[in-house]
Design a protein around this motif. Sequence first.
Motif, mmCIF file in Angstrom:
data_model
loop_
_atom_site.group_PDB
_atom_site.id
_atom_site.type_symbol
_atom_site.label_atom_id
_atom_site.label_comp_id
_atom_site.label_asym_id
_atom_site.label_seq_id
_atom_site.Cartn_x
_atom_site.Cartn_y
_atom_site.Cartn_z
ATOM 1 N N THR A 1 0.904 -1.221 -0.141
ATOM 2 C CA THR A 1 0.183 -0.120 -0.030
ATOM 3 C C THR A 1 0.999 1.277 0.045
ATOM 4 O O THR A 1 1.926 1.170 0.168
ATOM 5 N N ALA A 2 0.173 2.495 -0.472
ATOM 6 C CA ALA A 2 0.931 3.751 -0.287
ATOM 7 C C ALA A 2 -0.205 4.402 0.714
ATOM 8 O O ALA A 2 0.168 5.680 0.749
ATOM 9 N N ASP A 3 -1.286 4.018 1.163
ATOM 10 C CA ASP A 3 -2.197 4.900 2.107
ATOM 11 C C ASP A 3 -1.379 5.232 3.119
ATOM 12 O O ASP A 3 -0.746 4.364 3.833
ATOM 13 N N ARG A 4 -1.217 6.319 3.497
ATOM 14 C CA ARG A 4 -0.852 6.968 4.655
ATOM 15 C C ARG A 4 -1.214 6.467 6.018
ATOM 16 O O ARG A 4 -0.401 6.084 6.762
ATOM 17 N N GLU A 5 -2.533 6.252 6.069
ATOM 18 C CA GLU A 5 -3.057 5.945 7.327
ATOM 19 C C GLU A 5 -2.639 4.338 7.729
ATOM 20 O O GLU A 5 -2.506 3.853 8.834
ATOM 21 N N ILE A 6 -2.741 3.502 6.552
ATOM 22 C CA ILE A 6 -2.267 2.104 6.714
ATOM 23 C C ILE A 6 -0.735 2.085 7.283
ATOM 24 O O ILE A 6 -0.581 1.171 8.144
ATOM 25 N N CYS A 7 0.033 2.855 6.363
ATOM 26 C CA CYS A 7 1.327 2.821 6.743
ATOM 27 C C CYS A 7 1.763 3.503 8.130
ATOM 28 O O CYS A 7 2.589 2.941 8.668
ATOM 29 N N LEU A 8 0.868 4.132 8.480
ATOM 30 C CA LEU A 8 1.298 4.808 9.916
ATOM 31 C C LEU A 8 0.732 3.956 10.905
ATOM 32 O O LEU A 8 1.324 3.962 11.985
ATOM 33 N N ALA A 9 -0.189 2.993 10.936
ATOM 34 C CA ALA A 9 -0.786 2.226 11.952
ATOM 35 C C ALA A 9 -0.347 1.071 11.968
ATOM 36 O O ALA A 9 -0.201 0.387 12.978
ATOM 37 N N ALA A 10 0.427 0.321 10.931
ATOM 38 C CA ALA A 10 1.015 -0.761 10.833
ATOM 39 C C ALA A 10 2.098 -1.044 11.960
ATOM 40 O O ALA A 10 2.675 -0.015 12.295
ATOM 41 N N ASP A 11 2.170 -2.311 12.567
ATOM 42 C CA ASP A 11 3.357 -2.306 13.377
ATOM 43 C C ASP A 11 4.713 -2.127 12.940
ATOM 44 O O ASP A 11 5.486 -1.710 13.522
ATOM 45 N N GLY A 12 4.773 -2.404 11.504
ATOM 46 C CA GLY A 12 5.960 -2.164 10.914
ATOM 47 C C GLY A 12 5.789 -1.574 9.517
ATOM 48 O O GLY A 12 5.126 -2.024 8.831
ATOM 49 N N LEU A 13 6.675 -0.841 9.208
ATOM 50 C CA LEU A 13 6.942 -0.225 7.583
ATOM 51 C C LEU A 13 8.081 -0.759 6.960
ATOM 52 O O LEU A 13 9.265 -0.584 7.514
ATOM 53 N N VAL A 14 7.838 -1.448 5.754
ATOM 54 C CA VAL A 14 9.037 -1.957 5.006
ATOM 55 C C VAL A 14 9.168 -0.894 3.824
ATOM 56 O O VAL A 14 8.103 -0.729 3.021
ATOM 57 N N VAL A 15 10.425 -0.392 3.636
ATOM 58 C CA VAL A 15 10.607 0.444 2.343
ATOM 59 C C VAL A 15 11.513 -0.219 1.270
ATOM 60 O O VAL A 15 12.831 -0.207 1.562
ATOM 61 N N PRO A 16 10.950 -0.883 0.418
ATOM 62 C CA PRO A 16 12.013 -1.337 -0.635
ATOM 63 C C PRO A 16 12.491 -0.310 -1.750
ATOM 64 O O PRO A 16 12.135 0.916 -1.408
ATOM 65 N N GLY A 17 13.415 -0.777 -2.598
ATOM 66 C CA GLY A 17 14.038 0.217 -3.610
ATOM 67 C C GLY A 17 14.794 -0.453 -4.575
ATOM 68 O O GLY A 17 15.727 -1.368 -4.182
ATOM 69 N N VAL A 18 14.575 -0.274 -5.610
ATOM 70 C CA VAL A 18 15.490 -0.554 -6.677
ATOM 71 C C VAL A 18 15.742 0.585 -7.551
ATOM 72 O O VAL A 18 14.791 1.074 -7.834
ATOM 73 N N GLY A 19 16.909 0.551 -8.418
ATOM 74 C CA GLY A 19 17.063 1.739 -9.403
ATOM 75 C C GLY A 19 17.918 2.840 -9.072
ATOM 76 O O GLY A 19 18.644 2.631 -8.066
#
Length: 216
Positions: A37-55
């Motif tokens: 998700t990119a939903d702000r509220e879901i990202c803030l409420a989750a126990d953990g946030l994972v930020v991937p990335g390539v490029g």
Amino acid sequence: MTGAVVRPTVALLDYGSGNLRSAFRALEANGADVTLTADREICLAADGLVVPGVGAFAACMEGLHAVGGDEVIRTRVAAGRPVLGICVGHQILFDRGVEHGRDAGGVGALPGVVERLAAQRLPHMGWNTVEAAEGSTLFAGGEDAWYYFVHSYGVHAGDDLLGVPGVRVTYATHETDRFVAAVEAGPLCSTQFHPEKSGEAGARLLRNWLGSLPVG
């Protein structure tokens, strides 16, 4: 009677970059309830946030800005809420990235500059060991393991330069260039390598991180 095991909730940040499918599967297989998700509220409420990335660093930052992901990361870290960055998701947590002649601002959650590795053979691609930080939570039980890297850029700052109280820095070396392979700084953790591509060693690291999350 034994109660049901509570699985931590993890938001996998979808901002147009990253090996999302393999990261999703790896997190789920190692005990998380994952939402892409990119939903702000879901990202803030989750126990953990994972930020991937390539490029490229700058392109990842553009995608992150577009969904407000940089603000979400800073808000979570300020509130002591866990974040895990992976590969370029690790790099963008720092102040700046200098890549292909372009100097781009990062999230600024960690001080430091991402720059080209000083090595003849680039990208640094394949399996490598790390110098796990003393007392590391991420590397507990896997200090001598091998992890999978794919990158040409990294951070060279040492423990004294990161400037974060209590920070633990894990290093790796490609040819003669020693760079930051992982950071543990309170709620903020990150790895330059791909745990989701690192076999049992990466699975152990993800379990260690998931096990550290305050659930609920």
